[in-house]
Design an enzyme around this catalytic site. Structure first.
Site, short mmCIF file in Angstrom:
data_model
loop_
_atom_site.label_atom_id
_atom_site.label_comp_id
_atom_site.label_asym_id
_atom_site.label_seq_id
_atom_site.Cartn_x
_atom_site.Cartn_y
_atom_site.Cartn_z
N HIS A 13 0.82 -1.21 0.00
CA HIS A 13 0.00 0.00 0.00
C HIS A 13 0.86 1.26 0.00
O HIS A 13 0.44 2.31 0.51
CB HIS A 13 -0.96 0.00 1.20
CG HIS A 13 -0.28 0.01 2.53
ND1 HIS A 13 -0.78 -0.65 3.63
CD2 HIS A 13 0.85 0.63 2.97
CE1 HIS A 13 0.01 -0.45 4.67
NE2 HIS A 13 1.02 0.33 4.29
N HIS A 60 -2.05 4.43 9.89
CA HIS A 60 -0.70 4.94 10.19
C HIS A 60 -0.79 6.23 11.00
O HIS A 60 -0.26 7.27 10.61
CB HIS A 60 0.06 5.21 8.90
CG HIS A 60 0.22 4.03 7.99
ND1 HIS A 60 -0.81 3.52 7.24
CD2 HIS A 60 1.29 3.25 7.72
CE1 HIS A 60 -0.37 2.48 6.52
NE2 HIS A 60 0.89 2.29 6.80
N HIS A 194 10.19 -3.67 3.97
CA HIS A 194 10.57 -2.25 3.99
C HIS A 194 10.87 -1.78 5.40
O HIS A 194 10.32 -2.27 6.37
CB HIS A 194 9.55 -1.34 3.32
CG HIS A 194 8.17 -1.23 3.92
ND1 HIS A 194 7.35 -2.30 4.16
CD2 HIS A 194 7.44 -0.13 4.28
CE1 HIS A 194 6.18 -1.88 4.63
NE2 HIS A 194 6.21 -0.56 4.73
N GLU A 241 4.02 -5.40 8.59
CA GLU A 241 2.70 -5.23 7.96
C GLU A 241 2.24 -6.52 7.26
O GLU A 241 1.04 -6.77 7.13
CB GLU A 241 2.72 -4.09 6.93
CG GLU A 241 2.80 -2.71 7.56
CD GLU A 241 2.82 -1.58 6.53
OE1 GLU A 241 2.64 -0.42 6.95
OE2 GLU A 241 3.01 -1.82 5.32
C1 DHB Z 1 6.10 3.69 2.58
C2 DHB Z 1 5.53 2.42 2.72
C3 DHB Z 1 4.49 2.21 3.63
O1 DHB Z 1 3.89 1.01 3.84
C4 DHB Z 1 4.00 3.28 4.36
O2 DHB Z 1 2.96 3.06 5.17
C5 DHB Z 1 4.59 4.54 4.25
C6 DHB Z 1 5.62 4.74 3.35
C7 DHB Z 1 7.20 3.97 1.61
O3 DHB Z 1 7.75 3.04 1.04
O4 DHB Z 1 7.49 5.13 1.35
FE FE Z 2 2.38 1.12 5.63
#
Ligand code: DHB
Ligand code: FE
Length: 285
Positions: A13, A60, A194, A241
């Site tokens: 997302h 978030h 990530h 996540e």
């Molecule tokens: C990013 C990815 C995420 O899942 C999020 O909630 C906020 C930022 C990103 O890769 O920038």
């Molecule tokens: Fe996220």
């Protein structure tokens, strides 16, 4: 006559994906490979339109903050306005809810001993709206009602993989006892690997991500035993996540004694923003 869960969709997302769509930048060379990989899924959902989607995602810090941290928060409302941190609310349609289906899921899942938090009013952030944009593009209105299920994966302690898989099984039982002829999809969102902060910011681990996609399909019970620390070590601090994908996976027929799902589509691309973007579409033909 009752509702059925016919398919599950799993997707990242990443907010920048939403911004690329909102600003008309999807044809730029750096975005083309990512969006090209979504095309088969968009064609599939056009051919197989759901009547409703149970959309598992995480907030978030927009609808909830550190003042209140529900582990599993089910949206009961008739509508949810978009909201977002950073770039601000996305210019996307209001997300329509399904209060009757949500009320039935609440009744059934709570009676199956899951202590859901029921939310009558909330906004939805990129965790919810970016998957909608990925699957449905940029319509004037979203094509079907959504039952949002917000999972806390932001502030520890977060729920275990085992708990998430079992919640998906309970949601399947709930949907299949809803007394209306509805084609329901369940989506698990977030991930893939990530980390947005600290010395390991920018961490992406394709080996882990491919392993996760394979085991999500073929070994969901074994995958659900993976401890949180493995997500964090291998997939980065925000890789946790991915635990939400197990909720959607738990709602597929094979975890209820039925046939294994079919892989309709898989897509993996690095990077989107700082994140590995993955997608899996499974159905029960
Ligand atoms: C990013 C990815 C995420 O899942 C999020 O909630 C906020 C930022 C990103 O890769 O920038
Ligand atoms: Fe996220």
């Amino acid at each position: 006559m009752s509702a059925r869960i016919t398919a599950s969709v799993y997707t990242s997302h990443v907010p920048a994906i939403g911004v690329a769509m909102d600003l008309g930048k999807t044809e730029l060379p750096n975005w083309v490979p990512l969006f090209a990989g979504y095309e088969p899924a968009r064609q599939w959902i056009t051919d197989n339109p759901p009547d409703a989607v149970v959309l598992v995602y995480n907030d978030h810090g927009n609808a909830f903050s550190l003042e209140m941290i529900p582990t599993f928060a089910l949206g009961m409302a008739a509508a949810y306005e978009p909201a977002d941190e950073g770039w601000g609310a996305r210019p996307v349609p209001t997300v329509p809810g399904h209060p009757e289906l949500a009320a039935h899921i609440a009744q059934s899942v709570i009676q199956q001993d899951f202590d859901l938090t029921l939310v009558n009013e909330m906004t939805v952030d990129h965790g919810c709206t970016v998957p909608l944009s990925i699957m449905f593009g940029q319509p004037e209105e979203w094509p079907c009602p959504i039952v949002p299920l917000a999972v806390n994966v932001v502030q520890y302690p977060v729920p275990s993989g085992r708990r998430c898989l079992a919640l998906g099984q309970a949601i399947r039982g709930a949907v299949e006892s809803f007394d209306e002829d509805l084609n329901v999809q369940i989506w698990g969102t977030g991930g893939m690997s990530h980390q947005l902060q600290g010395p390991r910011a920018g961490l992406i681990n394709p080996d882990f991500d491919h392993m996760f996609l394979d085991r999500l399909l073929n070994d969901p019970v074994g995958l659900s035993e993976m401890p949180h620390i493995d997500y964090v070590r291998e997939a980065g601090s925000e890789g946790i996540e991915l635990v939400m994908w197990l909720i959607a996976r738990g709602a597929m027929a094979d975890l209820d004694g039925g046939p294994a799902p079919r892989e309709v589509h898989r897509h993996y691309h690095v990077p989107a923003s700082n994140t590995a973007a993955g997608m899996l579409v499974l159905d029960n033909p």
